[in-house]
Write an enzyme that holds these catalytic residues in place. Structure first.
Site, short mmCIF file in Angstrom:
data_model
loop_
_atom_site.label_atom_id
_atom_site.label_comp_id
_atom_site.label_asym_id
_atom_site.label_seq_id
_atom_site.Cartn_x
_atom_site.Cartn_y
_atom_site.Cartn_z
CE LYS A 107 47.65 36.08 40.52
NZ LYS A 107 46.41 35.54 39.89
CE LYS A 188 42.71 45.73 37.90
NZ LYS A 188 41.56 45.13 38.58
CE LYS A 191 36.21 39.45 39.08
NZ LYS A 191 37.40 38.61 38.89
P1 ATP Z 1 40.76 40.01 40.35
O1 ATP Z 1 41.15 40.64 41.64
O2 ATP Z 1 40.21 38.62 40.50
O3 ATP Z 1 41.79 40.14 39.28
P2 ATP Z 1 39.32 42.17 39.07
O4 ATP Z 1 38.29 43.02 39.75
O5 ATP Z 1 40.63 42.76 38.76
O6 ATP Z 1 39.47 40.84 39.91
P3 ATP Z 1 39.19 40.85 36.53
O7 ATP Z 1 38.46 39.53 36.49
O8 ATP Z 1 40.68 40.86 36.56
O9 ATP Z 1 38.61 41.66 37.78
O10 ATP Z 1 38.68 41.75 35.35
C1 ATP Z 1 37.37 41.72 34.88
C2 ATP Z 1 37.13 42.93 34.02
O11 ATP Z 1 36.94 44.08 34.84
C3 ATP Z 1 38.28 43.27 33.08
O12 ATP Z 1 37.73 43.72 31.86
C4 ATP Z 1 38.97 44.40 33.78
O13 ATP Z 1 39.62 45.28 32.87
C5 ATP Z 1 37.83 45.12 34.46
N1 ATP Z 1 38.25 45.79 35.69
C6 ATP Z 1 38.69 45.16 36.80
N2 ATP Z 1 38.97 46.06 37.76
C7 ATP Z 1 38.71 47.29 37.24
C8 ATP Z 1 38.81 48.62 37.74
N3 ATP Z 1 39.23 48.86 38.98
N4 ATP Z 1 38.46 49.65 36.95
C9 ATP Z 1 38.02 49.40 35.68
N5 ATP Z 1 37.91 48.18 35.15
C10 ATP Z 1 38.25 47.11 35.91
MG MG Z 2 42.28 41.58 37.75
#
Ligand code: ATP
Ligand code: MG
Length: 317
Positions: A107, A188, A191
């Site tokens: 990154k 996946k 957010k």
């Molecule tokens: P970012 O894009 O900022 O990485 P993110 O949606 O991947 O956002 P994280 O902050 O990385 O979210 O993860 C927060 C929690 O949500 C973690 O426990 C992660 O395993 C879970 N999580 C994130 N995305 C998914 C998904 N698509 N399915 C299931 N669990 C998820």
């Molecule tokens: Mg993530």
């Protein structure tokens, strides 16, 4: 009972993936649980202060709306021990090991405007963990290297200055729901990704309907088209998994149109009570603020002895 710790970064808006993969399992474990909003981690790349503020408030309110009210909820920035211990750990970590962090390599390394905080982020994460002395840290693949660094730093600090930190074991979380992006079901749902493929927890029913109706499937037709097959039918598999995770059933469904209708209904029904509680809570922001202030006070209390022990051991006390 062992301490559970989980931090969510307000880097975007919470999605259905976050709900099924993280918030739901978190709601089943609330005794001796510390759930934080890692707002400091949301500033490692270009950020907008107003957006950070509003996302943090939205996320804080959503954690209450999904029922995490029995855990200790807090904002990382309101517990100064996180930043204070991070500095002591920066005096323990080597640039060589931070240079090896894959996320930094991907990154930011080599880019002139990369923030120093992106480089030191794994050290702050080590402080986040070590302050609460969890015996185990369940961690997905993307964070494993950072938690290994946490262990290395704890061991090194303990050897050099005395036994201060509990060295956490790393466990792989039981394979929970993994929700894929609706527009690109090979990656996946996230957010911080493009909005078209992510269902946000606060999406109104018509937005959910539109996103699900545009979800990528495949061109197979016929009576057996609706079946799971992660390799060759990732889109359909994802829809089936979302349906099941939201309490729906695919029995008798033979067309993608009917599948999407069932998924929409199940997701809307899943989100409805969350959105209703969110509305009630958002109308009383002082209450939300109070809950997080009380949580932060509790965190300051439980982390103070760990920080004090580290300060004393390293020569500051
Ligand atoms: P970012 O894009 O900022 O990485 P993110 O949606 O991947 O956002 P994280 O902050 O990385 O979210 O993860 C927060 C929690 O949500 C973690 O426990 C992660 O395993 C879970 N999580 C994130 N995305 C998914 C998904 N698509 N399915 C299931 N669990 C998820
Ligand atoms: Mg993530």
């Amino acid at each position: 009972m062992t301490t559970t710790l989980s931090l969510l970064t307000p880097s975007g808006r919470l999605t259905l993936g976050n709900l099924l993969g993280a918030l739901r399992p978190m709601s089943r474990r609330q005794e001796d649980a510390y759930y934080g909003l890692s707002d400091l981690h949301a500033m490692t790349t270009t950020h907008d202060p107003d957006l950070l503020r509003s996302r943090t408030f939205e996320m804080a309110t959503l954690l209450l709306a999904v029922g995490l009210d029995r855990a200790t909820l807090f904002r990382q920035s309101r517990v100064p021990a996180h930043a204070e211990l991070a500095y002591l750990l920066e005096c323990t970590a080597y640039t060589g090991e931070l240079n090896r962090m894959v996320q930094f390599k991907e990154k930011g390394r080599g880019v002139a405007a990369t923030r120093v905080s992106l480089y030191t982020y794994p050290v702050l994460m080590a402080a986040d963990i070590l302050l609460y002395r969890p015996a185990v840290v369940p961690v997905g693949d993307d964070q494993r290297q950072h938690v290994e660094l946490t262990r290395d730093l704890a061991v090194r600090f303990n050897r050099a200055y005395g036994e201060v930190f509990t060295v956490p074991e790393i466990t792989t979380p039981s394979a929970g729901a993994r929700v894929m992006d609706l527009a690109d079901p090979t990656r996946k749902m996230s957010k911080s990704a493009d909005a078209a493929g992510s269902i946000f927890l606060l999406d109104p029913p018509d937005v959910v309907r539109r996103k699900v109706s545009r979800a990528v499937t495949d061109s197979e037709t016929g009576p057996s088209a609706v079946r799971p097959d992660r390799e060759s039918k990732p889109g359909v598999t994802n829809l089936l998994e979302i349906l099941a995770a939201c309490g729906g059933s695919a029995t008798g469904i033979t067309t993608y149109g009917a599948l999407k209708k069932a998924v929409t209904e199940a997701v809307v029904a899943e989100l409805e009570p969350v959105q209703k509680r969110y509305g009630d809570l958002a109308a009383d922001p002082a209450y939300v603020t109070e809950v997080y202030a009380a949580g932060a006070a509790r965190c300051r209390e439980v982390t103070a002895p760990v920080l004090a022990a580290a300060q004393s051991a390293i020569g500051l006390g």
